[in-house]
Write a protein that holds these residues in place. Structure first.
Motif, PDB file in Angstrom:
ATOM      1  N   TYR A  57       0.833  -1.197   0.000  1.00  0.00           N
ATOM      2  CA  TYR A  57       0.000   0.000   0.000  1.00  0.00           C
ATOM      3  C   TYR A  57       0.877   1.260   0.000  1.00  0.00           C
ATOM      4  O   TYR A  57       0.645   2.196  -0.764  1.00  0.00           O
ATOM      5  CB  TYR A  57      -0.923  -0.005   1.218  1.00  0.00           C
ATOM      6  CG  TYR A  57      -1.807   1.214   1.312  1.00  0.00           C
ATOM      7  CD1 TYR A  57      -3.062   1.220   0.714  1.00  0.00           C
ATOM      8  CD2 TYR A  57      -1.380   2.359   1.996  1.00  0.00           C
ATOM      9  CE1 TYR A  57      -3.882   2.338   0.786  1.00  0.00           C
ATOM     10  CE2 TYR A  57      -2.186   3.486   2.074  1.00  0.00           C
ATOM     11  CZ  TYR A  57      -3.432   3.468   1.471  1.00  0.00           C
ATOM     12  OH  TYR A  57      -4.227   4.583   1.537  1.00  0.00           O
ATOM     13  N   ASP A  58       1.897   1.267   0.855  1.00  0.00           N
ATOM     14  CA  ASP A  58       2.776   2.442   0.940  1.00  0.00           C
ATOM     15  C   ASP A  58       3.522   2.661  -0.366  1.00  0.00           C
ATOM     16  O   ASP A  58       3.699   3.815  -0.810  1.00  0.00           O
ATOM     17  CB  ASP A  58       3.773   2.273   2.087  1.00  0.00           C
ATOM     18  CG  ASP A  58       3.106   2.318   3.461  1.00  0.00           C
ATOM     19  OD1 ASP A  58       1.955   2.814   3.538  1.00  0.00           O
ATOM     20  OD2 ASP A  58       3.713   1.846   4.441  1.00  0.00           O
ATOM     21  N   TYR A  59       3.972   1.564  -0.988  1.00  0.00           N
ATOM     22  CA  TYR A  59       4.671   1.698  -2.272  1.00  0.00           C
ATOM     23  C   TYR A  59       3.742   2.285  -3.333  1.00  0.00           C
ATOM     24  O   TYR A  59       4.116   3.208  -4.067  1.00  0.00           O
ATOM     25  CB  TYR A  59       5.199   0.337  -2.730  1.00  0.00           C
ATOM     26  CG  TYR A  59       5.850   0.380  -4.099  1.00  0.00           C
ATOM     27  CD1 TYR A  59       7.165   0.801  -4.252  1.00  0.00           C
ATOM     28  CD2 TYR A  59       5.143   0.010  -5.248  1.00  0.00           C
ATOM     29  CE1 TYR A  59       7.762   0.862  -5.508  1.00  0.00           C
ATOM     30  CE2 TYR A  59       5.728   0.065  -6.504  1.00  0.00           C
ATOM     31  CZ  TYR A  59       7.039   0.491  -6.630  1.00  0.00           C
ATOM     32  OH  TYR A  59       7.622   0.567  -7.874  1.00  0.00           O
ATOM     33  N   ALA A  60       2.502   1.758  -3.404  1.00  0.00           N
ATOM     34  CA  ALA A  60       1.547   2.263  -4.383  1.00  0.00           C
ATOM     35  C   ALA A  60       1.184   3.719  -4.090  1.00  0.00           C
ATOM     36  O   ALA A  60       0.999   4.531  -5.021  1.00  0.00           O
ATOM     37  CB  ALA A  60       0.294   1.395  -4.387  1.00  0.00           C
ATOM     38  N   ALA A  61       1.078   4.064  -2.785  1.00  0.00           N
ATOM     39  CA  ALA A  61       0.765   5.444  -2.422  1.00  0.00           C
ATOM     40  C   ALA A  61       1.878   6.391  -2.858  1.00  0.00           C
ATOM     41  O   ALA A  61       1.616   7.506  -3.342  1.00  0.00           O
ATOM     42  CB  ALA A  61       0.540   5.542  -0.916  1.00  0.00           C
ATOM     43  N   PHE A  94       1.336   6.280 -10.788  1.00  0.00           N
ATOM     44  CA  PHE A  94       0.108   5.495 -10.667  1.00  0.00           C
ATOM     45  C   PHE A  94      -1.079   6.456 -10.669  1.00  0.00           C
ATOM     46  O   PHE A  94      -1.168   7.340  -9.819  1.00  0.00           O
ATOM     47  CB  PHE A  94       0.094   4.688  -9.365  1.00  0.00           C
ATOM     48  CG  PHE A  94       0.967   3.459  -9.379  1.00  0.00           C
ATOM     49  CD1 PHE A  94       1.849   3.208 -10.420  1.00  0.00           C
ATOM     50  CD2 PHE A  94       0.900   2.538  -8.335  1.00  0.00           C
ATOM     51  CE1 PHE A  94       2.656   2.074 -10.415  1.00  0.00           C
ATOM     52  CE2 PHE A  94       1.696   1.407  -8.319  1.00  0.00           C
ATOM     53  CZ  PHE A  94       2.581   1.181  -9.369  1.00  0.00           C
ATOM     54  N   GLN A  95      -1.976   6.277 -11.607  1.00  0.00           N
ATOM     55  CA  GLN A  95      -3.148   7.143 -11.679  1.00  0.00           C
ATOM     56  C   GLN A  95      -4.280   6.649 -10.788  1.00  0.00           C
ATOM     57  O   GLN A  95      -5.155   7.421 -10.402  1.00  0.00           O
ATOM     58  CB  GLN A  95      -3.633   7.245 -13.127  1.00  0.00           C
ATOM     59  CG  GLN A  95      -2.612   7.863 -14.073  1.00  0.00           C
ATOM     60  CD  GLN A  95      -3.136   7.994 -15.485  1.00  0.00           C
ATOM     61  OE1 GLN A  95      -4.338   8.055 -15.715  1.00  0.00           O
ATOM     62  NE2 GLN A  95      -2.218   8.046 -16.444  1.00  0.00           N
ATOM     63  N   ARG A  96      -4.278   5.375 -10.482  1.00  0.00           N
ATOM     64  CA  ARG A  96      -5.346   4.811  -9.659  1.00  0.00           C
ATOM     65  C   ARG A  96      -4.935   4.807  -8.193  1.00  0.00           C
ATOM     66  O   ARG A  96      -3.741   4.789  -7.875  1.00  0.00           O
ATOM     67  CB  ARG A  96      -5.663   3.390 -10.128  1.00  0.00           C
ATOM     68  CG  ARG A  96      -6.237   3.356 -11.545  1.00  0.00           C
ATOM     69  CD  ARG A  96      -6.690   1.970 -11.915  1.00  0.00           C
ATOM     70  NE  ARG A  96      -7.411   1.960 -13.169  1.00  0.00           N
ATOM     71  CZ  ARG A  96      -8.117   0.928 -13.614  1.00  0.00           C
ATOM     72  NH1 ARG A  96      -8.186  -0.175 -12.907  1.00  0.00           N
ATOM     73  NH2 ARG A  96      -8.750   1.002 -14.754  1.00  0.00           N
ATOM     74  N   PRO A  97      -5.911   4.809  -7.274  1.00  0.00           N
ATOM     75  CA  PRO A  97      -5.592   4.909  -5.840  1.00  0.00           C
ATOM     76  C   PRO A  97      -4.875   3.657  -5.335  1.00  0.00           C
ATOM     77  O   PRO A  97      -5.022   2.566  -5.889  1.00  0.00           O
ATOM     78  CB  PRO A  97      -6.969   5.065  -5.179  1.00  0.00           C
ATOM     79  CG  PRO A  97      -7.931   4.475  -6.164  1.00  0.00           C
ATOM     80  CD  PRO A  97      -7.368   4.786  -7.517  1.00  0.00           C
ATOM     81  N   PRO A  98      -4.088   3.794  -4.255  1.00  0.00           N
ATOM     82  CA  PRO A  98      -3.308   2.657  -3.725  1.00  0.00           C
ATOM     83  C   PRO A  98      -4.168   1.543  -3.137  1.00  0.00           C
ATOM     84  O   PRO A  98      -3.656   0.448  -2.887  1.00  0.00           O
ATOM     85  CB  PRO A  98      -2.428   3.307  -2.653  1.00  0.00           C
ATOM     86  CG  PRO A  98      -3.134   4.574  -2.271  1.00  0.00           C
ATOM     87  CD  PRO A  98      -3.816   5.043  -3.510  1.00  0.00           C
TER      88      PRO A  98
END
Length: 442
Positions: free
Chosen positions: A276-280, A288-292
């Motif tokens: 989650y933190d990486y995607a955030a 990343f255009q989409r939410p984590p």
């Protein structure tokens, strides 16, 4: 008492051979048809790696554009990782073991000039692949993290391929050539017997999964440096220029699989937070255009369910086969009912001589069980014939349609239980016959 009941039951079967044959045939056909499809369902839904499946997970990120529809071909979220994301997860080292993986397809040139080149399927992977999945090494070793960094030209062969290439000689230290350019690789190991079905770590978007196996393993970094062919599906959501290698490393191209070993629930929870933190972080940077929240961490069996590895038509065919078994049982019930009630005088004499209703019930229950046992033996033969016909189909799962010991025992058990259930009502009705009326009519 049981021996006596079985003896009487056997004599009862021999007394009406035609009716007995019809009931055995009905049970055999129903059991054979149902166990054929249940065996296919069993081999397709079983755990491919029971010793380690509980600690194996595959992380998934969602780097797709915001306007990508949910039913798009890349999965929800993307089923594969991009090169930058896979390398970032690999460098983070947040799991006990982790590996980035891709399928490989290449020509292998045998050391003997008299042998033609072999078109083989294998796996490109990072160094911890063997520890991650518990791949046994019959000889030699796998490559190290240093070999990954150095892009070492080393290869591990499957046991079957090693035997084909080198016979009884020790393959470790020998050299083989790969690809059209005949690039030399040193053999550093031979994998032992290891062939999980389905090949759960393979690209979910490529054809197959069942019946496949890897012929060789080599470092992913080496394959990338040399531009070796991959059998993975390559999905890009932006127009790219440049060569294939540049495309594979682009952050808008997904094609890699990634698996981790997490030994405890705490590790699983921590890894989910890390994803989650990486995607955030990637979302905050604009990549990343989409939410984590769209990150996923699938366990092995959850991943197979997500992929729907068992096709709906196989489940439907299994249900239809069980329906056919039920129809067969209804016919057996009718035959047994007619057979048992016609023996009313025999039952009356036995009851008059002191036999209890339970003794009569045991005798006719034994007769039904013997019919089930004979039907089960016939059902095994019919099921084997059915599985042979399944293996002739072009579907990839057809190759693994084999009856194991578990299903063999289940076939006999199901046949006996089905026959006992079918004989329950007729046997009960027979045991309720009034002996006085039957003796009077003799």
């Amino acid at each position: 008492m049981l021996y006596y009941s079985l003896t009487m039951a056997w004599r009862g079967l021999l007394r009406t051979p035609i009716a007995t044959a019809l009931m055995v045939l009905a049970i055999g056909l129903g059991i054979g048809a149902s166990m054929t499809m249940l065996t296919v369902l069993h081999v397709m839904s079983r755990d491919p790696l029971p010793d380690k499946s509980g600690v194996l997970y595959t992380p998934h990120l969602d780097p797709l554009p915001a306007n990508t529809p949910d039913n798009q071909e890349w999965g929800d979220p993307a089923d594969n990782l991009t090169w930058p994301d896979a390398m970032a997860l690999l460098r983070a080292g947040r799991a006990t073991h982790q590996a980035a993986i891709a399928g490989g397809q290449t020509l292998l040139w045998p050391p003997r000039a008299s042998m033609p080149p072999l078109d083989l399927s294998g796996r490109y992977a990072s160094a911890e692949f063997f520890d991650l999945f518990g791949v046994p090494l019959q000889r030699g070793r796998g490559w190290s993290a240093r070999d990954d960094q150095d892009h070492a030209r080393v290869i591990v062969l499957s046991h079957a391929l090693a035997g084909t290439l080198f016979g009884a000689r020790d393959p470790v230290g020998q050299r083989v050539a790969l690809g059209e350019k005949r690039i030399g690789f040193q053999v550093i190991g031979v994998a032992g017997a290891w062939n999980p079905q389905p090949l759960f770590y393979a690209d979910p978007n490529s054809k197959g999964g069942f019946g496949q196996q890897d012929d060789f393993f080599l470092p992913l970094s080496t394959a990338m440096e040399l531009g070796l062919d991959t059998s993975n599906s390559i999905s890009s959501w932006e127009a790219l220029a440049g060569n294939d290698q540049a495309r594979l490393k682009d952050p808008s191209t997904s094609w890699l699989q990634f698996w981790v070993q997490l030994d405890t629930p705490q590790q699983v929870s921590a890894y989910r937070r890390f994803l989650y933190d990486y995607a955030a972080t990637q979302h905050a940077s604009g990549r990343f255009q989409r939410p984590p929240q769209r990150t996923r961490l699938y366990g092995l069996m959850d991943w197979l369910r997500h992929l729907r590895m068992v096709p709906d038509d196989v489940r439907l065919q299994a249900m239809l086969a069980l329906g056919f078994l039920w129809i067969c049982l209804v016919n057996v019930i009718a035959l047994l009912l007619a057979k048992f009630l016609r023996r009313g005088s025999e039952i009356g004499v036995r009851r008059a001589l002191g036999a209890r209703r339970g003794h009569v019930l045991l005798q006719f229950g034994s007769e039904a069980a013997l019919i089930g046992l004979l039907g089960g033996v016939l059902g095994i033969a019919i099921a084997e014939l059915g599985l042979w016909s399944v293996r002739q189909r072009p579907d990839d799962y057809a190759k693994v349609a084999q009856m194991d010991l578990q299903m063999l025992l289940a076939t006999v058990a199901l046949a006996v239980i089905a026959a006992l259930l079918a004989g329950l009502l007729p046997a009960w009705r027979a045991s309720r016959i009034n002996p006085a009326l039957q003796v009077k009519d003799i």
